[in-house]
Design a protein around this motif. Structure first.
Motif, PDB file in Angstrom:
ATOM      1  N   GLY A  27       0.522  -1.362   0.128  1.00 17.09           N
ATOM      2  CA  GLY A  27      -0.015  -0.097  -0.120  1.00 17.09           C
ATOM      3  C   GLY A  27       1.029   1.297   0.136  1.00 17.09           C
ATOM      4  N   VAL A  28       2.141   1.202  -0.565  1.00 18.37           N
ATOM      5  CA  VAL A  28       2.927   2.259  -0.605  1.00 18.37           C
ATOM      6  C   VAL A  28       3.350   2.737  -2.058  1.00 18.37           C
ATOM      7  N   PRO A  29       3.146   3.826  -2.440  1.00 19.88           N
ATOM      8  CA  PRO A  29       3.726   3.989  -3.949  1.00 19.88           C
ATOM      9  C   PRO A  29       5.033   3.415  -4.441  1.00 19.88           C
ATOM     10  N   ALA A  30       4.879   2.798  -5.728  1.00 24.00           N
ATOM     11  CA  ALA A  30       6.304   2.134  -6.167  1.00 24.00           C
ATOM     12  C   ALA A  30       7.294   3.027  -6.191  1.00 24.00           C
ATOM     13  N   ASN A  31       7.314   4.653  -6.483  1.00 20.42           N
ATOM     14  CA  ASN A  31       8.312   5.282  -6.497  1.00 20.42           C
ATOM     15  C   ASN A  31       8.807   5.755  -5.332  1.00 20.42           C
ATOM     16  N   THR A  32       7.987   5.763  -4.172  1.00 14.91           N
ATOM     17  CA  THR A  32       8.400   5.687  -2.788  1.00 14.91           C
ATOM     18  C   THR A  32       9.269   4.518  -2.322  1.00 14.91           C
ATOM     19  N   LEU A  33       8.872   3.340  -2.833  1.00 14.50           N
ATOM     20  CA  LEU A  33       9.577   2.418  -2.427  1.00 14.50           C
ATOM     21  C   LEU A  33      11.136   2.362  -3.018  1.00 14.50           C
ATOM     22  N   SER A  34      11.059   2.562  -4.524  1.00 15.75           N
ATOM     23  CA  SER A  34      12.212   2.961  -5.165  1.00 15.75           C
ATOM     24  C   SER A  34      13.342   3.919  -4.621  1.00 15.75           C
ATOM     25  N   ARG A  35      12.671   5.074  -4.173  1.00 16.61           N
ATOM     26  CA  ARG A  35      13.389   5.878  -3.523  1.00 16.61           C
ATOM     27  C   ARG A  35      14.069   5.503  -2.197  1.00 16.61           C
TER      28      ARG A  35
END
Length: 309
Positions: A27-35
């Motif tokens: 439930g976390v945006p993919a770009n946040t996880l990538s960052r």
């Protein structure tokens, strides 16, 4: 030092196989996880994975790091889940600080009922007339009367301030007579809290709401209200005690009022605990028990409360 949350994110992303799938499950945006993963790599100074829009592959360093971190992350997750489970059902130890004579007015039957309702809870009472250090002694809840210090702890009143009145046994009155005035108390044995001199000062409010101060003395002193009550019952003198402590004895004729137009304002009883946020469920349930049973002075005088010896 790397953020443990970033390490956990890295492990979860690898297990999901892609940032898109990890985003869906967490439930976390993919770009946040990538960052977060990029930040972890920057802190470590080494690339952990090669990634595209939909796929990722661990580097050799990433494989070693995953192997070393997976078990630790699982352990942290298990510990978190266990703690959350604990607070779904009351369990564990509740450590309580209370006066030495606490069980003279708090019925043991109330605890029997509480422990039967919550079989996974244990209660440890630290009984002393000294003031417990809640933090150093790992106290969850403390019973305190009198004026509370501004300690930063949370306090909840469970027994409203009543009045203290002077009482004595019929045998004492028959032998020594009834004092007609406050000044006449100087000619009587008065039961005072422990002091080497055997003397005390009573600040008493009388008719017209006028406050008087009287010096009293006697041959018996004690460091608890129950000790003074029992001395009064034994005919050793006149005691100034809370009405909640003597009401049953007065009704039974074991004690009689002395100068009933005079009284001293009491301070009530408070429950004190370090914080009201994130209380263990067992502690919350114990506090509820106390509030229910001691919500009023009359609760101390119900048939469910055993007569004090």
């Amino acid at each position: 030092m790397p953020d443990l949350n970033d390490i956990a994110t890295f492990v979860q992303v690898v297990r999901c196989g892609s940032f898109a799938e990890a985003s869906r499950r967490m439930g976390v945006p993919a770009n946040t996880l990538s960052r977060r993963v990029q930040l972890l790599e920057a802190q470590l100074g080494i690339r952990l994975m090669q990634r595209s829009t939909r796929n990722l592959a661990l580097t050799s360093a990433g494989e070693v790091f995953l192997e070393r971190c997976s078990a630790a992350v699982d352990g942290l997750m298990d510990a978190s889940q266990e703690l959350q489970a604990v607070n779904q059902e009351p369990s564990g130890l509740v450590r309580v600080a209370a006066p030495a004579d606490f069980f003279d007015f708090f019925a043991m039957e109330w605890l029997t009922e509480f422990l039967a309702t919550y079989p996974k809870v244990r209660v440890d009472f630290v009984l002393s007339d000294g003031r417990a250090d809640l933090i150093a002694e790992r106290i969850d809840v403390a019973f305190r009367g009198g004026i509370l210090e501004d300690s930063g702890f949370f306090a909840r009143k469970v027994l409203e301030a009543g009045t203290d009145g002077m009482v004595a046994s019929p045998a004492y009155i028959a032998q020594r007579g009834v004092p007609a005035t406050l000044q006449a108390l100087a000619d009587h044995d008065c039961l005072v809290f422990s002091h080497p001199s055997g003397k005390g000062t009573w600040r008493i409010t009388g008719p017209g709401n006028t406050e008087s101060e009287v010096q009293v003395s006697g041959r018996f002193s004690g460091n608890t209200a129950q000790a003074l009550r029992k001395a009064a019952l034994a005919g050793l003198g006149i005691a100034l005690l809370p009405a909640t402590l003597t009401r049953r004895d007065l009704r039974a004729g074991l004690l009689v009022p002395v100068l009933p137009t005079y009284h001293r304002r009491g301070h009530g009883v408070n429950l004190v605990y370090p914080s009201r946020r994130y209380l263990p469920l067992a502690v919350s349930r114990f506090i509820e028990l106390v509030v229910q049973k001691m919500g009023s002075a009359d609760a101390l005088l119900t048939d469910g409360t055993p007569d004090a010896p």
